[in-house]
Design a protein around this motif. Structure first.
Motif, short mmCIF file in Angstrom:
data_model
loop_
_atom_site.label_atom_id
_atom_site.label_comp_id
_atom_site.label_asym_id
_atom_site.label_seq_id
_atom_site.Cartn_x
_atom_site.Cartn_y
_atom_site.Cartn_z
N ALA A 28 -15.34 -23.55 -22.52
CA ALA A 28 -16.67 -24.16 -22.06
C ALA A 28 -16.21 -24.99 -20.71
O ALA A 28 -17.32 -24.38 -19.82
CB ALA A 28 -17.47 -24.74 -23.20
N ALA A 46 -13.43 -23.25 -27.99
CA ALA A 46 -14.87 -23.14 -27.40
C ALA A 46 -15.14 -24.21 -26.55
O ALA A 46 -15.98 -23.81 -25.73
CB ALA A 46 -15.91 -23.00 -28.62
N ALA A 47 -14.82 -25.36 -26.65
CA ALA A 47 -15.02 -25.96 -25.86
C ALA A 47 -14.43 -26.14 -24.10
O ALA A 47 -14.98 -26.65 -23.38
CB ALA A 47 -15.11 -28.10 -26.38
N LEU A 48 -12.95 -26.45 -25.43
CA LEU A 48 -11.54 -25.64 -23.98
C LEU A 48 -12.53 -24.57 -22.70
O LEU A 48 -12.90 -24.76 -21.60
CB LEU A 48 -10.31 -25.58 -24.27
CG LEU A 48 -9.66 -25.21 -22.67
CD1 LEU A 48 -9.61 -26.85 -22.36
CD2 LEU A 48 -8.45 -25.02 -23.45
#
Lengths: 183, 443
Positions: free
Chosen positions: A113, A109-111
């Motif tokens: 985002a 999810a961080a990537l």
């Protein structure tokens, strides 16, 4: 309505394989984490598994929002319910799997985002990201096994293990954060 | 693009934490707190990867921002040609970046393959990442490729840099010259040397005939065969070679029609610029002097000169051609017949959409210049004819324009539509004939 559909079709046409892979992975990991965390009896309820899988789509569809955090805590809540209310045993395999899946949800999810849905992603980006994640996952599995074995060794004094491990974990994280601030 | 900062901490060096950073800290804090309160070691295990991952990611954090740069080897191209753009992102920091997210903004008349998508590429520590893109200039003019905006992502997506911008890359797309050829002689030459075979006898290379020797003829001109046969001295007579000055006058008072770029529909300015480039190339290749003049608010002017250097200057000059705006016109001092040589052939590229243009052309003809008007109005152009009176208004406008063209012809100005190669031959012949005819001047 037609304009909205046209806009949706246009956006769908602009999706690139790289971002599709990242968001697809986020969905799979989130759905997997929820299914692993929740007790089997709840999963047998009609529609429960489908609802959990649908919740797993949130980090993929809206990775920049708080939905990812909510899905993570939903999975943790399911795990607590499974191990307390339904008295399911805490095995090292299930615990390690859930811990790895939760971290995978977080990191994909961080990537997702930071990479817009229409980005042309170089394969090297995904390979390097995967390599770093693999290191963390390996450490996690080792930590899970060590914790389960450690609890058995101290013959059920889980409270002590949790407190000591938690304090050590937070102290290590705080120390590294302080160091990184200074550097 | 960033997934939100967590409140300004750490942005003094251009790097801000993302929402993922806050999420990791939150998850670790809540799970460890719950573990400590309830004595569940499994919650510590669930928190462990978040703590380990965050700690490993933040072990080394970047302090410098990535530096983007746009470059090309093809800063000067012809419209329709492909060109390459290289996006270079330098990472001066000893810490590698997970990725840099690059977005390139393009002007209307430039297409770059896949450039409407952002690019994500990794950048190693102390190195330069390069992304090669290929594009096409769809229309002549000065185009600015860019600006380029960039975000760096580091520490496994926990830190993102503030936006870094790069100056646009200027690209010059020269007009594709319309093919042009004119076989006719120039109406009046300016000197006694040059490429044109004049209609007057003199020292030149073009054979005019054989005639009897007269005083002043050079001995090397004697034709011995004819002399022996006729027993009288005969010489070969030639036509003199002359150079000429061509002035290309661009009427930029108005733009009309929708430009479709190369291969598409041509607007008035497209036709004007491409025709001017073609005509200038033709006459400069023949050794004539070519000057450029703009009829508009700015009244730009390029002094007459010859050669390839002048051709390149003309192309450069044409890049800045733009419509002047309907109400503006040059002052009398800035524009007029006094700027034109008396012997110059003046080719006016005009859509004849404005009475001022017609008056200007007529004024040049009255001042004794040899003027040819090239109609640059696209034949396919149709004014908007919505409404009941539209078609009628269109007919009236066209009749009025035909009337203006007729009046110009009465002033001795041939008006011809632009049709590329050979389109001016017919009118140049008429102008040359007029120039060689005796004139009745006012005293």
């Amino acid at each position: 309505m037609t304009g909205w559909l046209g806009s949706l079709r246009e956006r769908a046409a602009r999706i690139t394989p790289g971002t599709l892979l990242v968001r697809g992975a986020a969905f799979v990991f989130a759905a997997g984490a929820l299914l692993v965390a929740f007790p089997g009896e709840i999963l047998l309820w009609p529609g429960a598994a489908v609802a959990l899988v649908a919740c797993g789509a949130a980090p993929a569809l809206a990775p920049r929002t708080r939905l990812t955090t909510m899905v993570l805590f939903l999975a943790v809540g399911g795990w607590i319910v499974a191990t307390t209310t339904y008295a399911e045993p805490v095995t090292w395999a299930r615990l390690a799997t859930l811990a790895c899946l939760l971290y995978l949800v977080h990191t994909t999810a961080a990537l997702a985002a930071v990479v817009p849905y229409d980005t042309v992603v170089a394969p090297a980006v995904l390979v390097r990201w995967l390599a770093r994640t693999a290191v963390v996952l390996a450490l996690t599995v080792g930590f899970a096994v060590a914790s389960v074995v450690g609890v058995r060794v101290v013959s059920g004094q889980a409270y002590l293990v949790a407190a000591v491990a938690g304090v050590l974990l937070v102290a290590a994280l705080a120390g590294l954060l302080t160091l990184s601030r200074r550097s | 693009m960033a997934d939100g900062s967590l409140g300004g901490a750490g942005d003094e060096d251009g790097w801000v934490p993302t929402r993922a950073f806050g999420r990791a800290i939150l998850v670790v804090g809540v799970l460890v707190l719950l573990a400590a309160l309830t004595g569940r070691y499994d919650l510590v295990v669930l928190a462990a990867p978040f703590a380990l991952g965050t700690a490993l990611s933040l072990r080394r954090r970047p302090a410098a921002l990535p530096a983007p740069e746009l470059s090309t080897m093809d800063a000067r191209i012809v419209e329709g040609d492909d060109f390459a753009v290289r996006v270079s992102v330098a990472n001066p920091d000893p810490v590698a970046l997970d990725l840099v997210l690059v977005r390139l903004w393009l002007p209307r008349w430039v297409r770059v393959r896949d450039a409407d998508h952002p690019y994500a590429a990794p950048v190693a520590a102390g190195s330069v990442a390069e992304i090669d893109l290929s594009g096409t200039a769809l229309r002549w003019g000065r185009h600015d490729v860019g600006p380029l905006s960039l975000h760096g992502v580091a520490c496994d997506g926990l830190l993102v840099s503030l936006r870094v911008e790069c100056e646009p890359l200027p690209i010059k797309a020269y007009p594709a010259t319309d093919p042009f050829r004119a076989d006719e002689a120039m109406p009046r030459a300016a000197g006694l040397v040059g490429q044109h075979h004049s209609r007057k006898p003199g020292e030149g290379g073009e054979l005019a005939g054989v005639r009897e020797f007269s005083p002043g003829d050079r001995l090397r001109r004697i034709d011995w065969r004819v002399t022996l046969r006729t027993r009288r001295v005969h010489v070969v007579s030639t036509l003199s070679d002359r150079d000429a000055e061509v002035v290309l006058l661009l009427d930029v008072l108005h733009e009309a029609g929708e430009s479709g770029g190369t291969g598409g529909a041509a607007s008035v300015l497209d036709t004007t610029v491409r025709a001017a480039a073609g005509i200038a190339e033709h006459y400069l290749h023949r050794g004539d002097r070519v000057a450029m003049l703009e009829y508009g608010f700015r009244a730009r002017r390029l002094r007459p000169a010859t050669g390839r250097r002048q051709y390149l200057t003309v192309l450069e000059w044409l890049l800045d051609a733009k419509p002047a705006g309907g109400a503006d016109q040059p002052s009398t001092g800035a524009f007029g017949a006094h700027l034109l040589s008396a012997n110059a052939l003046v080719i006016v590229l005009t859509p004849l959409l404005d009475q001022r243009s017609a008056a200007m052309v007529a004024g040049l003809a009255r001042s004794g210049r040899f003027v040819v008007a090239v109609d640059t109005l696209p034949p396919s152009l149709r004014p908007p004819t919505d409404g009941a009176w539209g078609p009628l208004a269109d007919r009236v406008w066209r009749m009025s324009r035909e009337n203006v063209i007729g009046l110009l012809r009465e002033h001795g100005v041939p008006v011809v539509g632009w049709a590329g190669a050979g389109s001016l031959d017919h009118v140049l012949r008429d102008v040359t004939r007029l120039a060689s005819a005796p004139k009745v001047g006012r005293r």
